[in-house]
Design a protein around this motif. Sequence first.
Motif, PDB file in Angstrom:
ATOM      1  N   GLY A  27       0.794  -1.219   0.000  1.00 20.52           N
ATOM      2  CA  GLY A  27       0.000   0.000   0.000  1.00 20.52           C
ATOM      3  C   GLY A  27       0.823   1.264   0.000  1.00 20.52           C
ATOM      4  N   LEU A  28       1.978   1.231  -0.641  1.00 17.61           N
ATOM      5  CA  LEU A  28       2.815   2.416  -0.810  1.00 17.61           C
ATOM      6  C   LEU A  28       3.824   2.124  -1.904  1.00 17.61           C
TER       7      LEU A  28
ATOM      8  N   ASP B 268       4.813  -3.555   4.919  1.00 18.33           N
ATOM      9  CA  ASP B 268       5.817  -4.508   4.443  1.00 18.33           C
ATOM     10  C   ASP B 268       6.648  -3.797   3.376  1.00 18.33           C
ATOM     11  N   TYR B 269       7.666  -3.039   3.836  1.00 13.43           N
ATOM     12  CA  TYR B 269       8.445  -2.211   2.917  1.00 13.43           C
ATOM     13  C   TYR B 269       9.682  -2.927   2.367  1.00 13.43           C
TER      14      TYR B 269
ATOM     15  N   ILE C 225      10.125   1.852  10.352  1.00 11.41           N
ATOM     16  CA  ILE C 225       8.955   1.308   9.670  1.00 11.41           C
ATOM     17  C   ILE C 225       8.379   0.169  10.496  1.00 11.41           C
ATOM     18  N   ASN C 226       7.141   0.315  10.920  1.00 10.92           N
ATOM     19  CA  ASN C 226       6.514  -0.656  11.814  1.00 10.92           C
ATOM     20  C   ASN C 226       5.925  -1.824  11.034  1.00 10.92           C
ATOM     21  N   SER C 227       6.316  -3.047  11.396  1.00  8.41           N
ATOM     22  CA  SER C 227       5.716  -4.255  10.831  1.00  8.41           C
ATOM     23  C   SER C 227       6.134  -5.447  11.673  1.00  8.41           C
ATOM     24  N   PRO C 228       5.211  -6.391  11.918  1.00 12.91           N
ATOM     25  CA  PRO C 228       5.585  -7.596  12.670  1.00 12.91           C
ATOM     26  C   PRO C 228       6.301  -8.623  11.811  1.00 12.91           C
ATOM     27  N   ILE C 229       6.395  -8.356  10.515  1.00 20.65           N
ATOM     28  CA  ILE C 229       7.251  -9.151   9.634  1.00 20.65           C
ATOM     29  C   ILE C 229       8.129  -8.175   8.866  1.00 20.65           C
ATOM     30  N   GLN C 230       9.429  -8.434   8.862  1.00 20.38           N
ATOM     31  CA  GLN C 230      10.380  -7.553   8.186  1.00 20.38           C
ATOM     32  C   GLN C 230      11.267  -8.409   7.299  1.00 20.38           C
TER      33      GLN C 230
END
Length: 704
Positions: A505-506, A539-540, A572-577
């Motif tokens: 989404g980016l 999810d970047y 960048i916040n995410s529980p999967i990186q």
Amino acid sequence: MKSKSILYLIAGFAMILTSCANSKPVQNVESPDGKIGVQFSMVEGQATYEVLFNGEKVINPSTLGFDFQNMPSIEKGWKIVDSQLSSSNSTWEMQWGEKRVVRDHYNELSLALEEQKAPNRKMNLVFKVYNDGLGFRYEFPEQEAMKEAIITDENTQFNLTGDHKVWWIPGDWDIYEHLYHTTSLTGIDALALRANDNLAQSYIPENAVNTPVTMKTAEGVYLSFHEANLTDYAGMTLKVNKEKLMLESELVGSDITGYKVKRAVPFNTPWRTIQISENAGGLIESDLIVNLNEPNKIGSVSYFKPMKYVGIWWDMHLGTKTWDYGASQDMNTATGLKPNGRHGATTEYAKELIDFASENNIGGILVEGWNTGWEHWIGFEDREGVFDFVTPYDDYDLKEVVRYGKEKGVELIMHHETSAAPRTYNQQMDTAYQLMNSLGIHSVKTGYVGKIIPKGEYHHGQWMVNNYRRAVETGAKYQVAVNAHEPIKATGLRRTYPNIISREGLRGQEFNAWASDGGNPPEHLSIVAFTRMLAGPIDYTPGIFNIKLTPYKPNNQVNTTLAQQLALYVVINSPIQMVPDLIENYKGNDAFQFIRDVAVTWETSKVLNGEIGDFVTIARKDRNSENWFVGSITDENARDMEFSLDFLTPGKKYKATLYLDGENAHWDKNPTEFKIVEMEVSSTSSLKYHLAEGGGAAISLIEL
């Protein structure tokens, strides 16, 4: 932990309302701390609201209403028949995320409205006002006068108090993969971006912006506009009225149906949200979006483990490997394809990645291109029936990869690319998710690349909103967590469905590998942190070490320093990186230790400093230890940073390891130079360091 008090009569409000006090023309509600106020009134029989912050208007009187296909518009000619004030103060716990405990504290104004003339339709308006902003929504109760609503336009206004500075992307009905622009409100020109060659599936019908859209007033107040709990409704863009300095809701439509939303009554709309803060960091720390969603409906998602993961995604963007298996030739195999020799999703390569992950505290592996159909997934008009979500290519042994991963302590993340043909995906969804469950695979990355089939539907319209939700609900049924790419926007539904773990989404990292416009500029992520990230986890795919992409992409590069790539694991916040680069670029590099160490789910998070589009520093505490991690990033300008470590536990000592830009580091001229500094610190210490142009700093604070 959970405590709740509801006070139905609140002292200190401008008035005390009961269910009988239904004739007052003006109603007020304030935030618990009294800083934010909402005033509601009926102006010539039309619902109108305005918002104050610290006693000054931030939203001028703005009207609310609807246009319908099957009935007259809701505009003038209504009255208040009932109103109630209430308050709630409770806490709830995130199973994973940027903090463990979330406070849900608000004051609520609920208004029952009725049409003054026959057929006397009814509509409720509910305002919830928090210390960090407000949300309001329309509620259509069960009634004889309205059995079904076919909405052609929702006319929600946000009447601004000035020509604010705005960070925006265009109101695209299909994608969010645009660079952010920084202009005044009157400088917004979304229509100029319609011909972007990199975004073939893009559809921008008018001068509107997507949300979250963030602003700064001349007085230094920060505002961000978005929505919460987008359920069975069209996504909302915001149309720009330059003459009136106003934004107005513009729902994503459908060329097939001709309307925006069709709902049986009763139903509620999503919440329309305004986050408000005295400083930029307050927007990131806000819990408004998740708080405006319903409590958890699916119970524990302990089957999902927050993790870092490796994969073959970057190989494909560099061109070293392919998603597809080969060409269409009769080889007397199950697929009838001749291997091209560069297919990435092989059992052998998956095992190599699993070995690397196991050795480096990386919990997962994502394998893209494993299933049949990739030869016809993009560039074809009719993509229905292309993908088979349970049948692997000949060179990929799905069960063996799962078995080997479990032996090494590494989980497989499934990949489902739908090629924007959701009807094909729906037909196979139960079977595909059941297969995952049977193999102990508990997360999936879904993709929706391309123009939606059927033609005339859009990624962000009501039909697709419901398709995205179907994947989440099916995932919950089979204990699968969903990371959606080419998604509908995040609106806080991770509270209700905590198996919604992350999404794209980016404009992501892949644009650095193949975009012809130079990729994402150094300022990109210092804007994303205050815009897109307000909606939810991203999810970047940070962590590229081969910044110049040598020798694979001589005309492309990542426009940050290596130290910034490390810092993004915290910012960048995410529980999967993802740990996306080719594994040979990590081996022997001392900077990789930070990626080994950094956590992905947090006890708490604090924004230490920041200005939108310039810089930001965020500290996060590991949920499973006393360790903290800090990330700083800057735009194309070098900066000196200094802050206190007073967030550390008093009396404890920590080993601080700072991964900093080198003396001559520069995002373009010398991006990979870094240095490592170690010291002992405590809560009375402070840190100083320098950020290079396009640079960053990643800091681990490990309890001694």
